[in-house]
Design an enzyme around this catalytic site. Structure first.
Site, short mmCIF file in Angstrom:
data_model
loop_
_atom_site.label_atom_id
_atom_site.label_comp_id
_atom_site.label_asym_id
_atom_site.label_seq_id
_atom_site.Cartn_x
_atom_site.Cartn_y
_atom_site.Cartn_z
N GLU A 134 -7.70 3.46 8.58
CA GLU A 134 -8.33 3.05 7.63
C GLU A 134 -8.19 1.43 7.71
O GLU A 134 -9.22 0.69 7.35
CB GLU A 134 -7.63 3.61 6.57
CG GLU A 134 -8.67 3.65 5.06
CD GLU A 134 -8.81 2.38 4.33
OE1 GLU A 134 -9.82 2.12 4.21
OE2 GLU A 134 -7.92 1.47 4.35
N LEU A 188 0.80 -1.23 0.14
CA LEU A 188 -0.11 0.04 -0.07
C LEU A 188 1.10 1.34 0.16
O LEU A 188 1.88 1.30 0.69
CB LEU A 188 -0.88 0.03 1.23
CG LEU A 188 -1.76 -1.05 1.39
CD1 LEU A 188 -2.82 -0.98 2.65
CD2 LEU A 188 -2.86 -1.06 0.10
#
Ligand SMILES: NC(=O)c1ccc[n+]([C@@H]2O[C@H](COP(=O)([O-])OP(=O)(O)OC[C@H]3O[C@@H](n4cnc5c(N)ncnc54)[C@H](OP(=O)(O)O)[C@@H]3O)[C@@H](O)[C@H]2O)c1
Length: 190
Positions: free
Chosen positions: A30, A23
């Site tokens: 999140e 990521l």
């Protein structure tokens, strides 16, 4: 039981979702949201778990200590034979069709509650084209990151809805703003 595919993704302003098979951002809240959404079970009186469906590269991107994703049945798509014998609750499928067949099996339907599609690009795309596509939970990160993997085009006909479980308004962490959006497929037939 009607099979519903719920997609969950986080994308930055250019709709990037990944870089170098990881990521591009580090947003703990999140990630916690992702874990909560994909793990939560409504009927706690059963032993049911949720299913997460992912492509082989997304599986490989998960750090070993978090593999398989806990309290969820992990479904991995790959055209190759994957060596998964050391993992429990992990299944591999050669195609999305095969994976959906398993989910539709009456004996297997008793074992899971909801189905979450967790990426990457092609898996999201194929699932949004499926008659079983129900919702897309998209975290829109209000910043640009350099990415090499992108979320596919979101169909124009999706409608934005509210889901009481999803925090509203602009969220913020490490100086990065993001919002949780929920889209529903109006063509989904209950
Ligand atoms: N931001 C987010 O929400 C999010 C979510 C997920 C992933 N990511 C990021 O996205 C990147 C990984 O995604 P990706 O798009 O590169 O790869 P991916 O979709 O995770 O994996 C691609 C592989 O999955 C297999 N596959 C996909 N569709 C298939 C199908 N219909 N039938 C059989 N096999 C299928 C193939 O494996 P074989 O080559 O073995 O046949 C294919 O090469 C990473 O950077 C990751 O961190 C981000």
């Amino acid at each position: 039981m009607v099979l519903k595919l719920n997609l969950i993704a986080a994308a930055c302003e250019n709709m990037g979702i990944g870089k170098d098979n990881t990521l591009p951002w580090n947003l703990r809240t999140e990630m916690n949201f992702f874990t909560r959404m994909t793990s939560s079970i409504i009927d706690t009186n059963t032993m049911k778990k949720n299913v997460v469906i992912m492509g082989r590269r997304t599986w490989e991107s998960i750090p070993d200590k978090f593999k398989p994703l806990s309290n969820r049945m992990n479904f991995i798509l790959s055209k190759s034979d994957l060596d998964l014998k050391n993992y429990r609750d992990v299944y591999s499928f050669k195609s999305l069709e095969q994976c959906l067949e398993k989910l539709k099996c009456p004996e297997f339907q008793d074992l899971y509650e909801s189905v979450w599609v967790i990426g990457g690009s092609n898996v999201y795309k194929e699932c949004m084209e499926s008659e079983h596509f129900y919702r897309l939970y998209l975290t829109q990160i209000l910043k640009n990151f350099e990415c090499d993997t992108f979320f596919p085009k979101i169909p124009d006909n999706l409608v934005t809805i509210r889901d009481s479980i999803v925090p509203e308004g602009v969220q913020s962490e490490n100086g990065i703003n993001f919002i949780y959006k929920v889209y529903e497929n109006p063509n989904f037939k209950m």
